[in-house]
Design a protein around this motif. Structure first.
Motif, PDB file in Angstrom:
ATOM      1  N   LEU A  33       0.867  -1.171   0.000  1.00 21.69           N
ATOM      2  CA  LEU A  33       0.000   0.000   0.000  1.00 21.69           C
ATOM      3  C   LEU A  33       0.907   1.223   0.000  1.00 21.69           C
ATOM      4  N   GLU A  34       0.589   2.233  -0.784  1.00 24.17           N
ATOM      5  CA  GLU A  34       1.444   3.410  -0.898  1.00 24.17           C
ATOM      6  C   GLU A  34       0.634   4.687  -0.703  1.00 24.17           C
ATOM      7  N   TYR A  35       1.229   5.628   0.063  1.00 27.32           N
ATOM      8  CA  TYR A  35       0.559   6.884   0.382  1.00 27.32           C
ATOM      9  C   TYR A  35       1.577   8.017   0.348  1.00 27.32           C
ATOM     10  N   PRO A  36       1.147   9.208  -0.098  1.00 24.97           N
ATOM     11  CA  PRO A  36       2.079  10.339  -0.132  1.00 24.97           C
ATOM     12  C   PRO A  36       2.503  10.743   1.272  1.00 24.97           C
ATOM     13  N   ALA A  37       3.740  11.168   1.386  1.00 25.96           N
ATOM     14  CA  ALA A  37       4.280  11.660   2.652  1.00 25.96           C
ATOM     15  C   ALA A  37       4.844  13.054   2.400  1.00 25.96           C
ATOM     16  N   SER A  38       4.819  13.878   3.427  1.00 28.30           N
ATOM     17  CA  SER A  38       5.350  15.230   3.282  1.00 28.30           C
ATOM     18  C   SER A  38       6.186  15.586   4.501  1.00 28.30           C
ATOM     19  N   LEU A  39       7.048  16.538   4.309  1.00 25.56           N
ATOM     20  CA  LEU A  39       7.936  17.007   5.366  1.00 25.56           C
ATOM     21  C   LEU A  39       7.356  18.291   5.941  1.00 25.56           C
ATOM     22  N   SER A  40       7.086  18.287   7.242  1.00 28.53           N
ATOM     23  CA  SER A  40       6.525  19.478   7.879  1.00 28.53           C
ATOM     24  C   SER A  40       7.624  20.525   8.044  1.00 28.53           C
ATOM     25  N   PRO A  41       7.235  21.784   8.288  1.00 28.26           N
ATOM     26  CA  PRO A  41       8.248  22.829   8.503  1.00 28.26           C
ATOM     27  C   PRO A  41       9.177  22.511   9.683  1.00 28.26           C
ATOM     28  N   GLY A  42       8.714  21.712  10.628  1.00 25.21           N
ATOM     29  CA  GLY A  42       9.539  21.338  11.775  1.00 25.21           C
ATOM     30  C   GLY A  42      10.478  20.170  11.492  1.00 25.21           C
ATOM     31  N   GLY A  43      10.470  19.650  10.264  1.00 23.81           N
ATOM     32  CA  GLY A  43      11.381  18.569   9.902  1.00 23.81           C
ATOM     33  C   GLY A  43      10.871  17.181  10.243  1.00 23.81           C
ATOM     34  N   ILE A  44       9.553  17.025  10.377  1.00 24.75           N
ATOM     35  CA  ILE A  44       8.966  15.729  10.711  1.00 24.75           C
ATOM     36  C   ILE A  44       8.192  15.219   9.497  1.00 24.75           C
ATOM     37  N   TRP A  45       8.439  13.968   9.129  1.00 24.81           N
ATOM     38  CA  TRP A  45       7.705  13.358   8.015  1.00 24.81           C
ATOM     39  C   TRP A  45       6.311  12.986   8.485  1.00 24.81           C
ATOM     40  N   ARG A  46       5.316  13.270   7.642  1.00 26.91           N
ATOM     41  CA  ARG A  46       3.929  12.956   7.972  1.00 26.91           C
ATOM     42  C   ARG A  46       3.272  12.250   6.794  1.00 26.91           C
ATOM     43  N   ALA A  47       2.455  11.258   7.121  1.00 26.91           N
ATOM     44  CA  ALA A  47       1.692  10.535   6.107  1.00 26.91           C
ATOM     45  C   ALA A  47       0.457   9.964   6.783  1.00 26.91           C
ATOM     46  N   ILE A  48      -0.572   9.723   6.003  1.00 25.49           N
ATOM     47  CA  ILE A  48      -1.804   9.120   6.521  1.00 25.49           C
ATOM     48  C   ILE A  48      -1.946   7.745   5.895  1.00 25.49           C
ATOM     49  N   LEU A  49      -2.087   6.745   6.747  1.00 22.48           N
ATOM     50  CA  LEU A  49      -2.305   5.366   6.328  1.00 22.48           C
ATOM     51  C   LEU A  49      -3.731   5.002   6.756  1.00 22.48           C
ATOM     52  N   PRO A  50      -4.698   5.087   5.843  1.00 23.72           N
ATOM     53  CA  PRO A  50      -6.092   4.855   6.218  1.00 23.72           C
ATOM     54  C   PRO A  50      -6.327   3.426   6.733  1.00 23.72           C
ATOM     55  N   VAL A  51      -6.947   3.328   7.889  1.00 22.99           N
ATOM     56  CA  VAL A  51      -7.227   2.037   8.507  1.00 22.99           C
ATOM     57  C   VAL A  51      -8.079   1.169   7.580  1.00 22.99           C
ATOM     58  N   GLN A  52      -9.046   1.766   6.916  1.00 21.74           N
ATOM     59  CA  GLN A  52      -9.928   0.983   6.048  1.00 21.74           C
ATOM     60  C   GLN A  52      -9.139   0.306   4.932  1.00 21.74           C
ATOM     61  N   HIS A  53      -8.110   0.944   4.420  1.00 25.62           N
ATOM     62  CA  HIS A  53      -7.289   0.338   3.369  1.00 25.62           C
ATOM     63  C   HIS A  53      -6.563  -0.900   3.893  1.00 25.62           C
ATOM     64  N   LEU A  54      -6.052  -0.815   5.127  1.00 23.88           N
ATOM     65  CA  LEU A  54      -5.398  -1.981   5.738  1.00 23.88           C
ATOM     66  C   LEU A  54      -6.392  -3.119   5.925  1.00 23.88           C
ATOM     67  N   LEU A  55      -7.597  -2.788   6.388  1.00 20.60           N
ATOM     68  CA  LEU A  55      -8.613  -3.826   6.610  1.00 20.60           C
ATOM     69  C   LEU A  55      -8.996  -4.504   5.300  1.00 20.60           C
ATOM     70  N   THR A  56      -9.208  -3.710   4.268  1.00 21.62           N
ATOM     71  CA  THR A  56      -9.587  -4.260   2.964  1.00 21.62           C
ATOM     72  C   THR A  56      -8.492  -5.170   2.424  1.00 21.62           C
ATOM     73  N   ALA A  57      -7.244  -4.710   2.489  1.00 20.49           N
ATOM     74  CA  ALA A  57      -6.120  -5.514   1.991  1.00 20.49           C
ATOM     75  C   ALA A  57      -5.927  -6.768   2.836  1.00 20.49           C
TER      76      ALA A  57
END
Length: 146
Positions: A33-57
């Motif tokens: 499963l692949e999702y976009p990730a971004s770098l916050s101004p504070g230098g922390i990587w953030r991404a959302i991994l939807p729970v429903q996608h994990l359940l479906t897979a």
């Protein structure tokens, strides 16, 4: 307890193509499963991994349990970076950095999602279908011996 955030190397790390991947350990379960990730101004990587996608897979794979290894791929063609916990007071993150489980009901039953650290201190997710408990419908009460 000290925390360690993922900090990029280099002046301008690639962001447009940075991807969080959740890869099932068993290849016959399905594709990562692949999702976009971004770098916050504070230098922390953030991404959302939807729970429903994990359940479906998880259900599509047909296994009782699926282990998902998490990685961050900083640019197309580059090797993924394992998400890990390092730089703290213990080398055994599995025993000290425990995260709460989450249970979700689906049409196929209840699935427990559990984030955890592997023996190598890498972040992983487990999805497990829980056994169903038979619900008493009272029919046993109707069977009275005469």
């Amino acid at each position: 307890m000290p925390t360690t955030d993922v900090e990029p190397t280099g002046a301008n790390p690639p962001q447009a193509s940075t991807i969080l991947t959740a890869t099932p350990r068993e290849p016959d379960v399905g594709a990562p499963l692949e999702y976009p990730a971004s770098l916050s101004p504070g230098g922390i990587w953030r991404a959302i991994l939807p729970v429903q996608h994990l359940l479906t897979a998880h259900h599509a794979g047909g296994k009782e349990q699926t282990i998902w290894d998490l990685h961050l791929r900083l640019a197309s063609g580059h090797q993924p970076v394992t998400l890990a916990r390092i730089g703290a007071d213990s080398s055994d993150r599995k025993a000290t950095d425990l995260r709460p489980d989450m249970e979700r009901s689906t049409t196929d039953g209840t699935v427990r999602l559990r984030p955890y650290y592997t023996v190598g201190n890498n972040l992983a997710l487990s999805t497990r279908t829980l056994p169903t408990t038979p619900i008493a419908d009272g029919s046993a009460d109707d069977a009275v011996a005469s």
